[in-house]
Design a protein around this motif. Structure first.
Motif, PDB file in Angstrom:
ATOM      1  N   TRP A 179       0.816  -1.216   0.000  1.00  0.00           N
ATOM      2  CA  TRP A 179       0.000   0.000   0.000  1.00  0.00           C
ATOM      3  C   TRP A 179       0.848   1.264   0.000  1.00  0.00           C
ATOM      4  O   TRP A 179       0.401   2.311  -0.477  1.00  0.00           O
ATOM      5  CB  TRP A 179      -0.968  -0.022   1.181  1.00  0.00           C
ATOM      6  CG  TRP A 179      -2.070  -1.009   0.953  1.00  0.00           C
ATOM      7  CD1 TRP A 179      -2.253  -2.208   1.566  1.00  0.00           C
ATOM      8  CD2 TRP A 179      -3.117  -0.887  -0.013  1.00  0.00           C
ATOM      9  NE1 TRP A 179      -3.357  -2.852   1.049  1.00  0.00           N
ATOM     10  CE2 TRP A 179      -3.912  -2.069   0.086  1.00  0.00           C
ATOM     11  CE3 TRP A 179      -3.462   0.079  -0.943  1.00  0.00           C
ATOM     12  CZ2 TRP A 179      -5.020  -2.280  -0.723  1.00  0.00           C
ATOM     13  CZ3 TRP A 179      -4.572  -0.136  -1.752  1.00  0.00           C
ATOM     14  CH2 TRP A 179      -5.340  -1.296  -1.632  1.00  0.00           C
TER      15      TRP A 179
ATOM     16  N   VAL B  50       1.353   1.687  -3.662  1.00  0.00           N
ATOM     17  CA  VAL B  50       0.145   2.213  -4.297  1.00  0.00           C
ATOM     18  C   VAL B  50      -0.013   3.700  -4.029  1.00  0.00           C
ATOM     19  O   VAL B  50      -0.319   4.497  -4.936  1.00  0.00           O
ATOM     20  CB  VAL B  50      -1.093   1.435  -3.795  1.00  0.00           C
ATOM     21  CG1 VAL B  50      -2.382   2.099  -4.292  1.00  0.00           C
ATOM     22  CG2 VAL B  50      -1.037  -0.021  -4.235  1.00  0.00           C
ATOM     23  N   LYS B  51       0.223   4.106  -2.784  1.00  0.00           N
ATOM     24  CA  LYS B  51       0.079   5.517  -2.410  1.00  0.00           C
ATOM     25  C   LYS B  51       1.078   6.396  -3.159  1.00  0.00           C
ATOM     26  O   LYS B  51       0.723   7.476  -3.654  1.00  0.00           O
ATOM     27  CB  LYS B  51       0.272   5.662  -0.904  1.00  0.00           C
ATOM     28  CG  LYS B  51       0.078   7.080  -0.393  1.00  0.00           C
ATOM     29  CD  LYS B  51       0.252   7.133   1.121  1.00  0.00           C
ATOM     30  CE  LYS B  51       0.066   8.560   1.641  1.00  0.00           C
ATOM     31  NZ  LYS B  51       0.228   8.623   3.124  1.00  0.00           N
TER      32      LYS B  51
ATOM     33  N   ARG C  68       2.588   5.747  -6.027  1.00  0.00           N
ATOM     34  CA  ARG C  68       2.260   5.786  -7.460  1.00  0.00           C
ATOM     35  C   ARG C  68       1.087   6.726  -7.732  1.00  0.00           C
ATOM     36  O   ARG C  68       1.073   7.455  -8.728  1.00  0.00           O
ATOM     37  CB  ARG C  68       1.929   4.387  -7.944  1.00  0.00           C
ATOM     38  CG  ARG C  68       3.095   3.418  -7.898  1.00  0.00           C
ATOM     39  CD  ARG C  68       4.164   3.740  -8.929  1.00  0.00           C
ATOM     40  NE  ARG C  68       3.719   3.451 -10.269  1.00  0.00           N
ATOM     41  CZ  ARG C  68       4.498   3.539 -11.346  1.00  0.00           C
ATOM     42  NH1 ARG C  68       5.756   3.929 -11.202  1.00  0.00           N
ATOM     43  NH2 ARG C  68       4.045   3.269 -12.545  1.00  0.00           N
ATOM     44  N   LYS C  69       0.101   6.719  -6.829  1.00  0.00           N
ATOM     45  CA  LYS C  69      -1.038   7.619  -7.014  1.00  0.00           C
ATOM     46  C   LYS C  69      -0.629   9.078  -6.863  1.00  0.00           C
ATOM     47  O   LYS C  69      -1.229   9.964  -7.469  1.00  0.00           O
ATOM     48  CB  LYS C  69      -2.139   7.279  -6.003  1.00  0.00           C
ATOM     49  CG  LYS C  69      -2.909   6.010  -6.342  1.00  0.00           C
ATOM     50  CD  LYS C  69      -4.045   5.782  -5.363  1.00  0.00           C
ATOM     51  CE  LYS C  69      -4.878   4.559  -5.748  1.00  0.00           C
ATOM     52  NZ  LYS C  69      -5.996   4.317  -4.795  1.00  0.00           N
ATOM     53  N   SER C  70       0.400   9.326  -6.043  1.00  0.00           N
ATOM     54  CA  SER C  70       0.864  10.699  -5.850  1.00  0.00           C
ATOM     55  C   SER C  70       1.767  11.162  -6.999  1.00  0.00           C
ATOM     56  O   SER C  70       2.210  12.306  -7.003  1.00  0.00           O
ATOM     57  CB  SER C  70       1.624  10.815  -4.521  1.00  0.00           C
ATOM     58  OG  SER C  70       2.826  10.071  -4.562  1.00  0.00           O
TER      59      SER C  70
END
Length: 381
Positions: A78, A81-82, A84-86
């Motif tokens: 996670w 994931v965080k 990459r989203k940022s």
């Protein structure tokens, strides 16, 4: 939270059992990671923490230690994931581990007790060198194996920090560098010991011997351990030096001003070996936590133009990267450029920084100090 690290001396039978559990931990990590990737590939989502925890039941390890591995896998996924989203394109997915990359076992709540020996599930009582008293409540334990083969117990302890009143001693600004580790605004300097340079010849010899050994052989394992012991000696020497230097500073001054340097990013750009060997990040972190119990205040300031600005008239005086003196054409001030920078750092701290930025603020800025990453030819260790 404070960390206490003590040396362990397991018997041969205990060490064999501990190594077996490291192997089991490595296999469990890889199995959980492989399962997570397969679930995402088939269902476009990652498994829950509960699902990962259920997979640890038959691992052959202490239950809480095995569950903690599941928690680390989930957190790593996670976190990826965080990031990459940022928009962080450099973020990497958790990797599979070899046995050399599995370095610790964690006991988050239970399974251990500390007396004359460390009682550890399922390894029994292990001799421990408790060289100092633990003050506070022990929260977690990490069983750690270094590359040199030495074993350590690392206790995370919750304690109430002791904050003393201001000690009334002088204020100081510090300019960190590579030519000298630190230049103080009162004219004193802390020399850069260049620990790695002192051991470079021996390290090169040991690594050359290692490269000649057949992979998988006992001689290669022995040679690898010799290299690890040599690097460990360098690290211990560096840490000891920085502990002594920071303790002396915290006890000698009431306010210490430093620049907010992004040392990790700087080391990735240029002269990373020298920056890491100097230990800027370790130096600032040590100074920050020692200041609280010494009646000292640590303040971090913006590093922009600390060297270019004149400490007397505050005009900007551009300097060539190889120019080691500050010669101001406006007020005729002439001094060492690092000393000029240290005075500017102290001025910024006393004028523009409030108490909310002090004592423990170890945030980093992405700005890079120009002279910190570029030195005259031949000055690197």
């Amino acid at each position: 939270m404070k960390m206490y690290r003590f040396r362990l001396y397991p018997s041969k039978a205990q060490e064999k059992q501990m190594n077996t559990h490291f192997w089991l931990a490595k296999n469990l990590w890889n199995d959980l990671l492989e399962h997570s990737k397969n679930i995402y590939g088939n269902f476009d989502k990652f498994p829950s923490r509960d699902a990962l925890q259920r997979m640890t039941k038959d691992s052959g390890m202490f239950s809480q230690t095995a569950q903690e591995i599941a928690h680390r896998v989930e957190k790593g996924i996670w976190r990826y994931v965080k990031l990459r989203k940022s928009g962080d394109k450099k973020a990497g997915f958790p990797r599979f581990k070899s046995i050399d990359r599995m370095k610790s076992l964690h006991y988050p709540q239970a399974g251990f007790s500390l007396g004359e020996k460390l009682k550890l599930t399922p390894f029994g009582k292990i001799p421990i060198v408790q060289h100092r008293e633990i003050k506070g409540k022990i929260k977690t334990l990490s069983l750690k194996k270094e590359a040199s083969g030495k074993w350590f117990a690392c206790f995370a302890v919750e304690e109430t920090p002791t904050i003393k009143a201001p000690n009334g001693k002088p204020k100081i600004g510090i300019d960190l560098g590579l030519k000298t580790l630190a230049t103080l605004s009162d004219g004193n300097i802390i020399k850069n010991p260049r620990h790695l340079k002192k051991h470079a010849d021996n390290l090169a010899r040991l690594q050359q011997l290692l490269s000649r050994k057949r992979k998988g052989s006992k001689n290669r394992r022995k040679a690898k351990r010799e290299v690890a012991l040599s690097y460990e000696k360098v690290a211990n020497t560096r840490t000891d030096f920085l502990h002594k230097a920071t303790t002396n500073l915290a006890n000698s001054y009431s306010l210490i001003a430093l620049e907010k340097l992004a040392s990790q990013e700087m080391s990735e750009q240029n002269f990373g070996k020298s920056i890491n060997d100097a230990g800027w990040g370790i130096f600032t972190n040590m100074l920050s936590y020692k200041a609280e119990s010494a009646g000292c205040q640590v303040v971090f300031v913006d590093p922009k133009n600390t060297t270019q600005e004149c400490s007397s008239c505050h005009e900007i005086v551009k300097k060539d990267l190889t120019e080691r003196m500050h010669n101001c054409p406006f007020c005729n001030l002439s001094m060492d450029r690092d000393l000029n920078a240290a005075i500017n750092i102290l001025t910024r701290a006393t004028v523009g920084i409030t108490e909310s930025n002090a004592c423990g603020d170890v945030s980093r800025k992405t700005s890079v100090k120009q002279e910190a990453i570029t030195l005259p030819s031949g000055r690197l260790g």
